[in-house]
Write a protein that holds these residues in place. Structure first.
Motif, PDB file in Angstrom:
ATOM      1  N   SER A  66       0.823  -1.210   0.000  1.00  0.00           N
ATOM      2  CA  SER A  66       0.000   0.000   0.000  1.00  0.00           C
ATOM      3  C   SER A  66       0.860   1.265   0.000  1.00  0.00           C
ATOM      4  O   SER A  66       0.513   2.264  -0.645  1.00  0.00           O
ATOM      5  N   ARG A  91      -7.210   6.243  -0.054  1.00  0.00           N
ATOM      6  CA  ARG A  91      -7.513   4.940  -0.664  1.00  0.00           C
ATOM      7  C   ARG A  91      -9.015   4.715  -0.582  1.00  0.00           C
ATOM      8  O   ARG A  91      -9.616   4.782   0.492  1.00  0.00           O
ATOM      9  N   GLU A  92      -9.627   4.437  -1.747  1.00  0.00           N
ATOM     10  CA  GLU A  92     -11.081   4.305  -1.822  1.00  0.00           C
ATOM     11  C   GLU A  92     -11.473   3.072  -2.634  1.00  0.00           C
ATOM     12  O   GLU A  92     -10.631   2.444  -3.298  1.00  0.00           O
ATOM     13  N   THR A  93     -12.752   2.749  -2.596  1.00  0.00           N
ATOM     14  CA  THR A  93     -13.324   1.711  -3.453  1.00  0.00           C
ATOM     15  C   THR A  93     -14.349   2.376  -4.347  1.00  0.00           C
ATOM     16  O   THR A  93     -15.275   3.039  -3.853  1.00  0.00           O
ATOM     17  N   ASP A  94     -14.192   2.253  -5.663  1.00  0.00           N
ATOM     18  CA  ASP A  94     -15.111   2.942  -6.578  1.00  0.00           C
ATOM     19  C   ASP A  94     -16.435   2.187  -6.708  1.00  0.00           C
ATOM     20  O   ASP A  94     -16.650   1.146  -6.051  1.00  0.00           O
ATOM     21  N   GLY A  97     -16.483  -1.486  -7.234  1.00  0.00           N
ATOM     22  CA  GLY A  97     -15.840  -2.322  -6.228  1.00  0.00           C
ATOM     23  C   GLY A  97     -14.334  -2.421  -6.382  1.00  0.00           C
ATOM     24  O   GLY A  97     -13.680  -3.204  -5.684  1.00  0.00           O
ATOM     25  N   THR A  98     -13.766  -1.626  -7.270  1.00  0.00           N
ATOM     26  CA  THR A  98     -12.321  -1.633  -7.510  1.00  0.00           C
ATOM     27  C   THR A  98     -11.625  -0.669  -6.573  1.00  0.00           C
ATOM     28  O   THR A  98     -12.070   0.467  -6.374  1.00  0.00           O
ATOM     29  N   ARG A  99     -10.509  -1.107  -6.000  1.00  0.00           N
ATOM     30  CA  ARG A  99      -9.732  -0.246  -5.115  1.00  0.00           C
ATOM     31  C   ARG A  99      -8.929   0.747  -5.944  1.00  0.00           C
ATOM     32  O   ARG A  99      -8.262   0.366  -6.920  1.00  0.00           O
ATOM     33  N   THR A 116      -8.306  10.109 -10.165  1.00  0.00           N
ATOM     34  CA  THR A 116      -8.445   8.750  -9.666  1.00  0.00           C
ATOM     35  C   THR A 116      -7.350   7.932 -10.334  1.00  0.00           C
ATOM     36  O   THR A 116      -7.235   7.940 -11.563  1.00  0.00           O
ATOM     37  N   GLU A 119      -5.123   1.184  -8.364  1.00  0.00           N
ATOM     38  CA  GLU A 119      -4.600   0.743  -7.070  1.00  0.00           C
ATOM     39  C   GLU A 119      -3.087   0.519  -7.097  1.00  0.00           C
ATOM     40  O   GLU A 119      -2.387   0.795  -6.117  1.00  0.00           O
TER      41      GLU A 119
END
Length: 209
Positions: A66, A91-94, A97-99, A116, A119
């Motif tokens: 990370s 750090r997010e999840t779109d 569902g993708t990081r 954006t 990951e």
């Protein structure tokens, strides 16, 4: 007589060398290092190019993925806009569902772009200019520690922690700081670390319960 003999020997050697395409009697290899076992000359190692210390991500190879990915994502965001200097990362999840990494990047010290980044930090997925830049853009003016360096320093301070977010801020004393949020792998509670944006000095940690 010895001088005449040596001259004759050298002349004969030169004539033979010319036929075989070899070098003459000069000892141009005399200053090259010799192999201790054979006594033969060994080639010198190529010198490293100047300034080959690498990107801000160099030196974090042992850090969690990370941290490495976040630094790479910041590099990618900076390159994606003119005069880019990132100041906020999360750090997010779109929606699919993708990081991903959501990053705010200042352009030439005045404009702001919201990006954006994938990951792994390699690709810009989306980019748009924010027509109402954050006040934080102005905080970058006199900062000496970049977001990438702050992430690297926090990783060294909180060894083994995953990086969740990073942003530029001001502390209670009005000092410009980097606020870095990390969490232990698999853990729920995180730690907020403040770094002096001028020196990189750790100013304190605050652990969430």
């Amino acid at each position: 007589m010895s001088m005449v003999r040596n001259t004759t020997v050298c002349a004969l050697f030169l004539a033979g060398a010319a036929t075989l395409g070899l070098s003459g009697c000069s000892d141009s290899d005399s200053d090259k290092p010799k192999d201790s076992a054979t006594g033969t000359s060994t080639p010198s190692a190529p010198s490293s190019p100047a300034g080959a210390s690498g990107s801000p991500s160099a030196g974090v190879s042992g850090a969690p993925a990370s941290v490495r990915d976040a630094i790479k994502a910041l590099d990618t965001a900076d390159r994606a806009v003119p005069g880019g200097k990132s100041f906020d990362l999360e750090r997010e999840t779109d929606a699919s569902g993708t990081r991903v990494w959501d990053i705010k990047t200042a352009s030439n010290g005045k404009d702001q772009y919201n990006l954006t980044v994938s990951e792994d930090g390699a690709k810009v997925v989306n980019k748009r200019q924010d027509m109402t830049p954050d006040d934080d853009v102005a905080k970058l003016k006199d900062v000496k520690i970049s977001a990438q360096e702050a992430a690297k320093m926090a990783a060294g301070h909180r060894q083994g922690d995953d990086l969740k977010s990073l942003e530029i801020d001001s502390n209670a004393a009005g000092k410009t700081v980097w606020q870095v949020n990390t969490v232990k792998p698999g853990g729920q509670s995180g730690t907020e670390t403040l770094l002096d944006a001028q020196s990189g000095k750790v100013l304190g940690d605050k652990t969430d319960d």
